[in-house]
Design an enzyme around this catalytic site. Structure first.
Site, PDB file in Angstrom:
ATOM      1  CG  MET A  95      -1.892  -1.220   1.175  1.00  0.00           C
ATOM      2  SD  MET A  95      -3.429  -0.981   2.063  1.00  0.00           S
ATOM      3  CE  MET A  95      -2.834  -0.676   3.712  1.00  0.00           C
TER       4      MET A  95
ATOM      5  CG  ASN B 267       4.616   5.549   4.301  1.00  0.00           C
ATOM      6  OD1 ASN B 267       4.601   5.178   5.463  1.00  0.00           O
ATOM      7  ND2 ASN B 267       5.240   6.634   3.930  1.00  0.00           N
TER       8      ASN B 267
ATOM      9  CG  HIS C 186       6.964  -2.046   2.198  1.00  0.00           C
ATOM     10  ND1 HIS C 186       6.884  -0.931   2.990  1.00  0.00           N
ATOM     11  CD2 HIS C 186       5.730  -2.598   2.215  1.00  0.00           C
ATOM     12  CE1 HIS C 186       5.661  -0.801   3.453  1.00  0.00           C
ATOM     13  NE2 HIS C 186       4.924  -1.810   3.022  1.00  0.00           N
TER      14      HIS C 186
ATOM     15  N   GLY D 264       5.109  -9.907   4.294  1.00  0.00           N
ATOM     16  CA  GLY D 264       5.838  -9.825   5.550  1.00  0.00           C
ATOM     17  C   GLY D 264       5.191 -10.680   6.638  1.00  0.00           C
TER      18      GLY D 264
ATOM     19  CB  SER E 249       3.048   2.368   6.492  1.00  0.00           C
ATOM     20  OG  SER E 249       3.729   1.660   5.493  1.00  0.00           O
TER      21      SER E 249
END
Ligand code: PAF
Length: 283
Positions: A30, A32, A37, A149, A188
């Protein structure tokens, strides 16, 4: 790195890769992007010839009172990070492309059982939104491998179940959680925390490790442990949503005979909801 906004362009690119015999790895996000990531991307690059990342803040997985509008959107910085890792393609669909008929008319995917407990109980409809968007993204990207993750442990189990239940030919890889030096799991949503809250936030990991230690030392009254650590979190300044000791795969409440466990925690610091987890293997 190719930036793609339409499904048709993505499919064209995918067709070329198939004809060239290239394996495709996919990292849905998503945006940010933080090091958690980027670790997924690095892992994807190890296993696959080409890597596709998507950025889509999925309205279907946010509840009415959640942070959809406030969710951080940092596209330029994200693009820089992905280019520095030589990602092959970035897919940036809009809500109109993902849900042309609107959310109410959208066919959905729901994984029963594991979607309804812990985070699913606190955030009704959340995993339906995740399962639906991930299924759609899988159909668009058609990857051989996809990377998620372990930080979102329940999400990972939901996705593994949906891939199995819907007979998708995609290998799901869980990638270990990246942490700050303080032990705080990268997320995030950490960006919402004040400096003071950030310091408090690291207590969550410390208490989780202490709970794991109690189990490793032989404590098997999980209900008592859950109550004890919920209180400890509240005393440290959190508002505990849950502390739960579960069977690592089914996510049902752990029994004293279970060998593979996971500790799942969700707690608020102010308005920010933090989650973390750790597996415990008993022998
Ligand atoms: O983990 C996330 O960022 C999201 O839940 C995902 C998997 C990209 C689906 O929107």
């Amino acid at each position: 790195m190719k930036n793609l906004t339409t499904i048709a362009d993505l499919r064209d690119l995918r067709k070329g890769w198939r004809q060239a015999g290239k394996s495709v790895g996919f990292v849905p996000t998503m945006g940010n992007l933080h090091n958690g990531h980027l670790q997924l991307v690095r892992e994807a690059k190890k296993h696959c010839d080409v890597v596709v990342v998507s950025i889509f803040v999925n309205p279907m997985q946010f509840g009415a009172n959640e942070d959809l509008d406030a969710y951080p959107r940092t596209l330029e910085a994200d693009q820089q990070k992905l280019m520095s890792l030589a990602v092959d393609a970035l897919f940036l669909p809009t809500a109109d492309i993902m849900y042309p008929k609107g959310l109410d008319q959208q066919t959905f995917v729901e994984v029963p059982g594991i979607s309804d407990v812990v985070c699913g109980a606190s955030r009704p409809g959340h995993f339906r939104g995740v399962a639906t968007v991930v299924t759609k993204l899988f159909n668009m990207v058609q990857p051989e491998h996809a990377f998620f993750g372990e930080k979102d442990y329940q999400q990972l189990q939901v996705i593994k179940a949906l891939v199995e239940d819907l007979s998708m030919d995609i290998q799901i890889h869980g990638v270990p959680t990246e942490r700050e030096a303080s032990g705080l799991a990268m997320s995030s949503r950490n960006g919402y925390l004040s400096d003071e809250q950030r310091q408090t936030a690291s207590t969550l990991n410390a208490l989780m490790l202490s709970l794991r230690n109690d189990i490793l030392q032989g404590e098997r009254d999980y209900t008592a442990l859950e109550a004890k650590y919920s209180t400890s979190l509240n005393d440290a300044g959190f508002t505990t949503d849950y502390v739960s000791v579960r069977h690592a795969r089914t996510l049902q409440n752990a029994t004293a005979d279970d060998q593979d466990l996971v500790i799942l925690i969700a707690a608020y610091l102010g308005k920010t909801r933090l989650i973390d987890n750790i597996q415990v293997h008993l022998s």
